[in-house]
Design a protein around this motif. Structure first.
Motif, mmCIF file in Angstrom:
data_model
loop_
_atom_site.group_PDB
_atom_site.id
_atom_site.type_symbol
_atom_site.label_atom_id
_atom_site.label_comp_id
_atom_site.label_asym_id
_atom_site.label_seq_id
_atom_site.Cartn_x
_atom_site.Cartn_y
_atom_site.Cartn_z
ATOM 1 N N ALA A 133 31.974 50.585 36.481
ATOM 2 C CA ALA A 133 32.278 49.151 36.491
ATOM 3 C C ALA A 133 33.317 48.755 35.447
ATOM 4 C CB ALA A 133 30.997 48.348 36.268
ATOM 5 N N THR A 134 33.661 49.651 34.533
ATOM 6 C CA THR A 134 34.668 49.328 33.521
ATOM 7 C C THR A 134 36.056 49.172 34.124
ATOM 8 O OG1 THR A 134 34.927 51.694 33.027
ATOM 9 C CG2 THR A 134 33.410 50.444 31.645
ATOM 10 N N SER A 135 36.252 49.623 35.354
ATOM 11 C CA SER A 135 37.570 49.473 35.985
ATOM 12 C C SER A 135 37.858 48.015 36.337
ATOM 13 C CB SER A 135 37.659 50.331 37.248
ATOM 14 O OG SER A 135 36.720 49.902 38.222
ATOM 15 N N ALA A 146 32.590 45.540 28.774
ATOM 16 C CA ALA A 146 33.370 45.598 27.544
ATOM 17 C C ALA A 146 32.848 46.689 26.616
ATOM 18 C CB ALA A 146 33.350 44.242 26.837
ATOM 19 N N THR A 147 31.521 46.773 26.504
ATOM 20 C CA THR A 147 30.957 47.772 25.602
ATOM 21 C C THR A 147 31.030 49.177 26.197
ATOM 22 O OG1 THR A 147 28.715 47.269 26.426
ATOM 23 C CG2 THR A 147 29.454 46.123 24.453
ATOM 24 N N LYS A 148 30.858 49.293 27.505
ATOM 25 C CA LYS A 148 31.021 50.602 28.129
ATOM 26 C C LYS A 148 32.482 51.058 28.090
ATOM 27 C CE LYS A 148 26.944 52.093 29.381
ATOM 28 N NZ LYS A 148 26.381 53.362 28.845
ATOM 29 N N GLY A 217 38.420 65.086 27.328
ATOM 30 C CA GLY A 217 38.928 63.729 27.311
ATOM 31 C C GLY A 217 38.901 63.060 28.666
ATOM 32 N N ALA A 218 38.125 63.585 29.599
ATOM 33 C CA ALA A 218 38.086 63.059 30.963
ATOM 34 C C ALA A 218 37.041 61.962 31.096
ATOM 35 C CB ALA A 218 37.803 64.176 31.951
ATOM 36 N N LEU A 219 37.356 60.986 31.932
ATOM 37 C CA LEU A 219 36.412 59.941 32.328
ATOM 38 C C LEU A 219 36.147 60.170 33.801
ATOM 39 C CD1 LEU A 219 38.154 56.917 30.582
ATOM 40 C CD2 LEU A 219 36.408 58.439 29.624
#
Length: 226
Positions: A133-135, A146-148, A217-219
Motif C-alpha cells: 500500500a506504500t505505492s 507513511a510509516t511503512k 536492497g530490494a522491496l
C-alpha cells in the motif's frame, strides 16, 4: 539453513508465528521476541524472549545482548513487529502517527541496530515487513503507509550501509494478509485473493537463504491474487 539461529520479532502475531513455524520446519533454530510475555506456540521456537518493547532502545538492546550471551551469533533477523490503524487525516489523531511510527519504523530500526553486532564475519540477512500500500495511500491509510514507507527507506539505506559487512537487507511488501482480524474487518471480501501468512513466510525464507544471495536492497511485492 540447518543449525542457523534466526531472530523473529513480533513472533506472537499471525505472521510471526507462521514465519517461525516455517523456518523451524526447515531445521532452523528460531529465537522469537515479542512484547507479549507468553508465547502459545513454543514448539516452533528454540527460545523466546517476551515482554520486550522493541520501540524502547534500552529494552531492545538488552534483548539482543541476552541472545548473544545465550546463543552467540545469528544468521538472520526478520522484523515482523508492527501495527496498523485506519483513520482519516482530518478526523484521526496525530498521536496515531506517533504510535505507528514507533510500532513500524522504530522497532525495525532499533532491532536492526541491536542485531548487527551479532552477525558473524561472513554476514547474513535482514528482512523487514513493509506494505504494498506504500505505492499509493488510499483513504484512511495515510499514517500507516507513511510509516511503512519509512520501513522501505530504512531497508534501502541500510542495505547500502551494510554491504561491506556482507549483510543483505531486503523487505517484503504484502497486500492484505489473510488473518482473523482482517476477515473480521472485511467480512464481504474474498480472503482467497489475499496473501496467506504461510505464503509470505515462504518468501521471507527465500530472502534470508543463500538462494537470494544476489538480492540486496530490494522491496519485493507479495500481491497474492489481487
Amino acid at each position: 539453513m540447518r543449525e542457523q539461529a534466526i531472530v523473529v520479532t513480533g513472533v506472537s502475531g499471525v505472521l510471526g508465528t507462521s514465519v517461525a513455524r516455517h523456518l523451524s520446519n526447515q531445521g532452523t533454530r528460531v529465537i522469537g521476541i515479542d512484547i507479549s510475555s507468553q508465547y502459545p506456540n513454543a514448539d516452533c521456537l528454540h527460545d523466546f524472549i517476551g515482554g520486550v518493547n522493541l520501540s524502547d532502545e534500552d529494552a531492545c538492546a538488552q534483548a539482543f545482548v541476552q541472545i548473544r550471551q545465550q546463543h552467540g551469533s545469528i544468521s538472520a533477523l526478520v522484523n515482523v513487529a508492527g501495527g496498523f490503524s485506519w483513520e482519516t487525516v482530518l478526523e484521526g489523531s496525530p498521536s496515531t502517527w506517533d504510535r505507528l511510527w514507533s510500532l513500524n519504523v522504530k522497532t525495525s530500526l532499533l532491532a536492526c541496530r541491536s542485531a548487527v553486532p551479532l552477525f558473524p564475519a561472513e554476514g547474513g540477512a535482514i528482512v523487514n515487513v513493509s506494505a504494498a500500500a506504500t505505492s499509493k495511500a488510499e483513504l484512511g491509510m495515510a499514517a500507516y503507509t507513511a510509516t511503512k514507507s519509512g520501513v522501505s527507506r530504512l531497508t534501502e539505506s541500510l542495505a547500502s550501509e551494510l554491504l561491506s559487512r556482507h549483510i543483505r537487507v531486503n523487505a517484503v511488501l504484502p497486500t492484505i494478509i489473510d488473518t482473523p482480524a482482517n476477515r473480521k474487518e472485511m467480512p464481504s471480501a474474498d480472503p482467497s485473493l489475499w496473501v496467506a501468512p504461510e505464503e509470505l513466510a515462504n518468501v521471507i525464507e527465500f530472502l534470508i537463504s543463500p538462494r537470494s544471495s544476489a538480492v540486496n536492497g530490494a522491496l519485493l511485492p507479495v500481491a497474492g491474487r489481487m
